[in-house]
Write an enzyme that holds these catalytic residues in place. Structure first.
Site, short mmCIF file in Angstrom:
data_model
loop_
_atom_site.label_atom_id
_atom_site.label_comp_id
_atom_site.label_asym_id
_atom_site.label_seq_id
_atom_site.Cartn_x
_atom_site.Cartn_y
_atom_site.Cartn_z
N GLU A 266 56.38 18.11 43.73
CA GLU A 266 56.42 17.26 44.92
C GLU A 266 56.01 15.88 44.46
O GLU A 266 54.88 15.67 44.03
CB GLU A 266 55.43 17.82 45.94
CG GLU A 266 55.57 17.18 47.30
CD GLU A 266 54.26 17.24 48.06
OE1 GLU A 266 53.70 18.32 48.21
OE2 GLU A 266 53.79 16.16 48.47
N CYS B 32 50.90 12.41 51.25
CA CYS B 32 52.30 12.37 50.81
C CYS B 32 53.24 12.28 52.00
O CYS B 32 54.41 11.96 51.86
CB CYS B 32 52.65 13.58 49.94
SG CYS B 32 52.05 15.12 50.62
#
Lengths: 484, 484
Positions: free
Chosen positions: B229, B266
């Site tokens: 990620e 994020c």
């Protein structure tokens, strides 16, 4: 020789595929299923025209090739059926939970969506079932992805004609232009693989080619998934009890399996482990010696087989039991473990090795000598071998994607539960399969919608479920309607 | 500074993980679930000890960190529950069909098995939920894989102490030694990633680090899956109707979301698209200007933010609406499209950009300017915006793994339907998620057993189904027993 696709033609294929991606993604499952069924019907209707081309280009016999067309059209229909039922979408719904700890939970609804244009590198050994109209194409179309097939040079005319039949069927059924394309040429395939419009690739072929293409796919500026089926030895382990009960049948079945299609199956049993003193040498040699010679798929493969066979026969400890149309070699577990890398190198074609073990411990050591394989087979007697099987099956499971009991690995059924993909080096991407319903997953990614009103949600995620699709709702699989 | 793991310690961790792989794979789901629950209980019991270490090392506030521990232990329990129910095994059974066309079908039974030792690269921004006891570890353990965590250097003491708590809990519960290990040091992580005993890796962090590690993982002699990620802009698109109906709430919600955790999520909304003439500038500037300054996770991140902010503020067409504890910038869609690459570069920290659009066409162009993102959000009014939403949602779906309606992307619920993973560059491996039940799939591969007798099959594949596991049998999901 068929000329390579020109840069202008490739550009046309790529832009057509890219343009088709949106309408394909937006198409309702039952509509897309109709397009796929139209392709299946067109293939069946063209069988009398396609099979003779395939026979000429692949040297494979008519009955086998007709069976392959039926397998391919059946596979397309299977994907159409599960697609229409919504089963490929893996719908998961969690309704909002204001009391969830440590924080309230929103309404989340997950569905699989297509990745986009898929590049399929066709194989030579199944001119239909793993080529233009094969499993990679069928599963990608079912997933909702446009497909560009890079034709295998072994059957260029068949590839072109198959693509024409499929493209015409798609057109007539109303599918977007660009749903299917075909390109020819090694360099063309590499250029396509690097193109940012390609979002995933499927491959069936040799280890060196697969590794090279894999590296290109995963080191692009935008890496893409590359699903490669590379090579497999498919060992078969036979217990003493199985030899005692049905040694002769095993010998016959083995020779039939390793010589099927001139030994050009990725699931060919490359080694047969027998207990020393099995007493089957004569019968095995006779069966293998009686196999008629046949032309291989193409000159490159025939040359590869010839040099591979030559290399293998010269390995210390390898003895020849039969040669001719098929070659049967023999060694022992002790010798195999000493020269593991030399003996455990796939030789694509009609050759296999009988390996004799002296004890159960040697049998276990032999199993542990293997890396990843598509298949591993145990020939055993349930009544006698329960304990031994309990020891061996976990070891086979570690090393293979399909574990067979008293069968032969050639023949890969197309169904829900099939898995055709094992640990490296048999495939890159061992968590995926290239055969069976779940093959479509390779070309889909999940999207979760959070707190999105029913009116604007995709149909399969709405509260009501008029089509009765199986959905996992708050943890349980159900076809019921959802209440918010 | 915490010293790096020595080569001898790394070797010990790797061989312990490799040794644990077999007993973990062989453990019954409910037994393994018990081990995972023991870890959850131990974390909760250690919260008073762990949180102060985390506060010191990460500068994050106590309430947030306590919430993270609860999230992490809750996540472990969720995985334990679905594991015990058999839901992670995706059992598919096709019984034999002698009449199948073109060839008879064998009995095939498919189940997911663990890949083997998993290397988890921990993140800095969630010292619990995406670190040693985070989602990658929880999902890998549930899958039956031993885990080696490469600690994030931002919280080395917390990492070490968390690992100790977890390892002791596993030991006391009877899990194999080597089920969990911890290593420290960048080079150590690279060496571990190249080790043949490691079979998969999970990563949460920056784009450059993620890309570098991804390349190592996929170009090893034996390539392994790497789930990374990397980064995300998480744009939010607001319709005129939404501004009219609840502009002030949107302004407040937006500033709250992009400054949450000092902008170190994020899923931070990096851009807010508003219709020109929205009239919210004053309120937005006031809300952003009122955010108190706070220490960032570590010096490296603070420096990266400072230089990123500096760079962004100098881009032509970028104007500053507020600065201080949080920075609010402004531009227009026209200017954004002209300097797309400069403006659409993630700046990790408390900064976001308001982008004004002059027309619906500009709004659509703005959506189309984005590459892959973890999330994309639409703020709209269902009664007015149905048509516009129908146009935008498919575009957002193409570009994001989670699409939100009238919410804020920070906050990622842990549930069955969650999907945390979008098209590249937000993740490598967009077909997988790092949050939610299906995260376990990343660390499992299917195995199909062909014609294998009930007596030697794994329990979950046997005809009888006393535990009532959901299995797909001949195409339909059922908890019923199977008859051959």
């Amino acid at each position: 020789m068929t000329p390579d696709t020109t840069p202008a033609e490739l550009e046309q294929a790529l832009s057509a595929a890219a343009a088709a991606a949106k309408p394909l993604a937006a198409s309702e499952p039952e509509v897309r299923a109709g397009w796929i069924r139209a392709v299946a019907d067109a293939l069946d209707a063209a069988v009398d025209e396609l099979v003779p081309i395939a026979m000429r280009e692949s040297s494979l016999p008519e009955a086998r090739l007709r069976g392959e067309v039926a397998r391919s059209s059946g596979q397309l229909r299977m994907f159409a059926d599960v697609l229409a039922k919504g089963s490929l979408l893996e719908v998961i719904i969690d309704t909002a939970d204001a009391n969830a700890k440590p924080v309230p939970r929103p309404d989340l609804r997950r569905v699989l969506v297509p990745l986009g244009p898929v590049l399929v590198f066709a194989a030579s050994n199944f001119p239909f079932a793993f080529s233009v109209c094969g499993g990679d194409t069928a599963s990608a179309l079912a997933a909702g992805c446009p497909v560009i097939v890079k034709a295998h040079p072994g059957h260029p005319e068949l590839s072109a004609r198959t693509a024409e039949v499929m493209i015409e069927a798609l057109r007539a059924a109303g599918a977007p232009a660009g749903t299917l394309g075909l390109v020819q040429g090694y360099d063309v395939g590499v250029v396509a693989l690097k193109d940012p419009r390609i979002t995933a690739a499927g491959f069936t072929g040799s280890v060196p080619a697969g590794k090279a293409l894999h590296e290109i796919a995963v080191t692009r500026p935008e890496p893409i998934p590359f699903y490669g089926e590379l090579g497999s030895l498919n060992p078969v382990f036979v217990t003493q009890a199985a030899v005692d009960a049905r040694g002769k049948d095993i010998a016959t079945g083995y020779v039939g399996s390793f010589t099927l299609g001139v030994g050009q199956f990725c699931t060919k049993p490359g080694l047969l482990f027998l207990p020393a003193g099995h007493g089957l040498q004569e019968q095995l040699a006779e069966a293998a010696g009686g196999v008629a010679g046949a032309k291989m798929l193409n000159d490159r493969i025939a040359e590869g087989f010839s040099s591979g066979l030559d290399r293998l026969q010269k390995v210390d400890g390898i003895r020849v039991w039969a040669s001719g149309g098929a070659t049967l070699l023999q060694t022992t577990v002790g010798e195999l473990l000493e020269r593991r890398e030399e003996i455990l190198e796939e030789c694509f074609g009609p050759v296999s090795i009988v390996v004799e073990y002296a004890s159960e411990e040697e049998l276990v050591s032999a199993v542990e000598a293997f890396e990843g394989n598509l298949t591993a087979t145990l020939q055993a007697e349930e009544a006698v071998d329960a304990e031994l099987a309990g020891k061996l099956l976990p070891l086979l499971t570690e090393r293979a994607g399909r574990v067979l009991w008293n069968g032969w690995p050639t023949g890969v059924a197309v169904s829900w539960a099939q898995h055709h993909g094992g640990p490296f080096p048999s495939t890159v991407g061992s968590i995926h399969t290239s055969v069976g319903v779940t093959a479509a997953r390779r070309f889909q990614r999940p999207v979760a919608y959070q707190d999105t009103p029913d009116t604007v949600l995709p149909a399969v995620l709405k509260d009501a479920n008029p089509a009765g699709i199986s959905r996992r709702v708050n943890g349980e699989v159900t076809t019921a309607e959802v209440s918010r």
